[in-house]
Design a protein around this motif. Structure first.
Motif, PDB file in Angstrom:
ATOM      1  N   ALA A  53       0.574  -1.444  -0.167  1.00 36.76           N
ATOM      2  CA  ALA A  53       0.136  -0.351  -0.368  1.00 36.76           C
ATOM      3  C   ALA A  53       1.200   1.287   0.110  1.00 36.76           C
ATOM      4  O   ALA A  53       0.448   2.568  -0.952  1.00 36.76           O
ATOM      5  N   LEU A  54       2.106   1.302   0.817  1.00 36.93           N
ATOM      6  CA  LEU A  54       2.751   2.506   0.689  1.00 36.93           C
ATOM      7  C   LEU A  54       3.762   2.227  -0.516  1.00 36.93           C
ATOM      8  O   LEU A  54       3.466   3.986  -0.806  1.00 36.93           O
ATOM      9  N   SER A  58       3.633   6.189  -3.182  1.00 35.51           N
ATOM     10  CA  SER A  58       5.031   6.806  -3.262  1.00 35.51           C
ATOM     11  C   SER A  58       4.666   6.848  -4.892  1.00 35.51           C
ATOM     12  O   SER A  58       5.185   7.776  -5.542  1.00 35.51           O
ATOM     13  N   LEU A  59       3.918   6.050  -5.588  1.00 32.23           N
ATOM     14  CA  LEU A  59       4.048   5.788  -6.667  1.00 32.23           C
ATOM     15  C   LEU A  59       3.115   7.333  -7.681  1.00 32.23           C
ATOM     16  O   LEU A  59       2.889   7.459  -8.942  1.00 32.23           O
ATOM     17  N   ALA A  72      -1.883  10.210   3.397  1.00 32.08           N
ATOM     18  CA  ALA A  72      -1.964   9.185   2.654  1.00 32.08           C
ATOM     19  C   ALA A  72      -1.095   8.109   3.019  1.00 32.08           C
ATOM     20  O   ALA A  72      -1.931   7.150   3.351  1.00 32.08           O
ATOM     21  N   VAL A  73      -0.310   8.638   4.556  1.00 32.55           N
ATOM     22  CA  VAL A  73       0.469   7.194   4.700  1.00 32.55           C
ATOM     23  C   VAL A  73       0.082   6.744   5.922  1.00 32.55           C
ATOM     24  O   VAL A  73      -1.181   5.319   5.763  1.00 32.55           O
ATOM     25  N   ARG A  74      -1.110   7.650   6.743  1.00 34.29           N
ATOM     26  CA  ARG A  74      -2.385   7.162   8.150  1.00 34.29           C
ATOM     27  C   ARG A  74      -3.439   6.237   6.926  1.00 34.29           C
ATOM     28  O   ARG A  74      -3.422   5.002   7.624  1.00 34.29           O
ATOM     29  N   MET A 182       4.377  -1.125  12.274  1.00 32.36           N
ATOM     30  CA  MET A 182       4.910  -0.105  11.586  1.00 32.36           C
ATOM     31  C   MET A 182       6.613   0.654  12.644  1.00 32.36           C
ATOM     32  O   MET A 182       6.939   1.747  11.762  1.00 32.36           O
ATOM     33  N   THR A 183       6.286  -0.201  13.579  1.00 34.97           N
ATOM     34  CA  THR A 183       6.989   0.176  14.276  1.00 34.97           C
ATOM     35  C   THR A 183       8.617  -0.574  14.026  1.00 34.97           C
ATOM     36  O   THR A 183      10.301   0.074  13.599  1.00 34.97           O
TER      37      THR A 183
END
Length: 210
Positions: A53-54, A58-59, A72-74, A182-183
């Motif tokens: 998804a990330l 970015s694309l 957007a990241v969230r 995520m960490t």
């Protein structure tokens, strides 16, 4: 006469047994669902979906309607979490359908603003909003807390208390797994970035001998 009396009693007992069996099955499924988020395999599945998804975020080319930066990241992380849940819960289905709802809501808001500008009906809208706030303040403390909890959990705004509690328990367990994943990804990315920057430094020449 005795047989006529015993038949409904037998049916009532069987119905009660079926309800207890169904309730125990639901509780067992919910327990398995909550424990699933604590497993290492589920965290790896979510991590792979999060990376996918990330990379799409970015694309994508930036546009006026697409969210930017941390938002957007969230949203990508939440969508990956809902996909990992496979739509088995209300909160996951609400997250998966939220993008379409936001799009239609934005269009409806724009049409409402255009109509209000023509007819001048903004005062009545403010009045309705203040009345709804007064109604919420007059509710008992427990009902207010339940209402707030229903707003925090996606898809539970108008649900009864048992459903809100069940969805909140599963949603909190999923969020805890999301934080762990995520960490871990952040630590891996920061470590790889430091290693690549260290390897990119030019070799230092030895000091001149005197």
């Amino acid at each position: 006469m005795a047989s006529l009396v015993t038949i409904p009693v037998t049916n009532a007992n069987s119905d009660r047994t079926k309800r207890k069996k169904k309730k125990s099955m639901i509780m067992e499924d919910n327990h398995q669902s909550h424990a699933r988020w604590k497993s290492e395999a589920q965290q790896q599945i979510y991590s792979s979906k999060l990376l996918q998804a990330l990379s799409q975020v970015s694309l994508n080319t930036p546009s006026s309607s697409a969210p930017r930066g941390g938002r957007a990241v969230r949203e990508a992380a939440d969508r990956a979490l809902a996909v990992a849940a496979k739509g088995r819960t209300r909160w996951s289905r609400a997250i998966l359908t939220s993008r379409l709802k936001l799009k239609f809501r934005k269009q409806k808001r724009q049409r409402g603003a255009a109509v209000a500008a023509v007819t001048g009906s903004s005062r009545s809208k403010k009045l309705r909003f203040s009345v709804s706030k007064l109604k919420s303040k007059s509710l008992p403390a427990v009902q207010r807390k339940v209402k707030v909890l229903g707003r925090l959990v996606p898809g539970c705004r108008k649900q009864p208390l048992p459903i809100i509690l069940e969805e909140a328990t599963d949603y909190i367990a999923a969020l805890e797994m999301q934080v762990r994943a995520m960490t871990t990804l952040a630590e891996l990315l920061s470590g790889s970035g430091a290693a690549s920057s260290g390897s990119a430094l030019p070799p230092q020449s030895p000091p001149p001998s005197q």
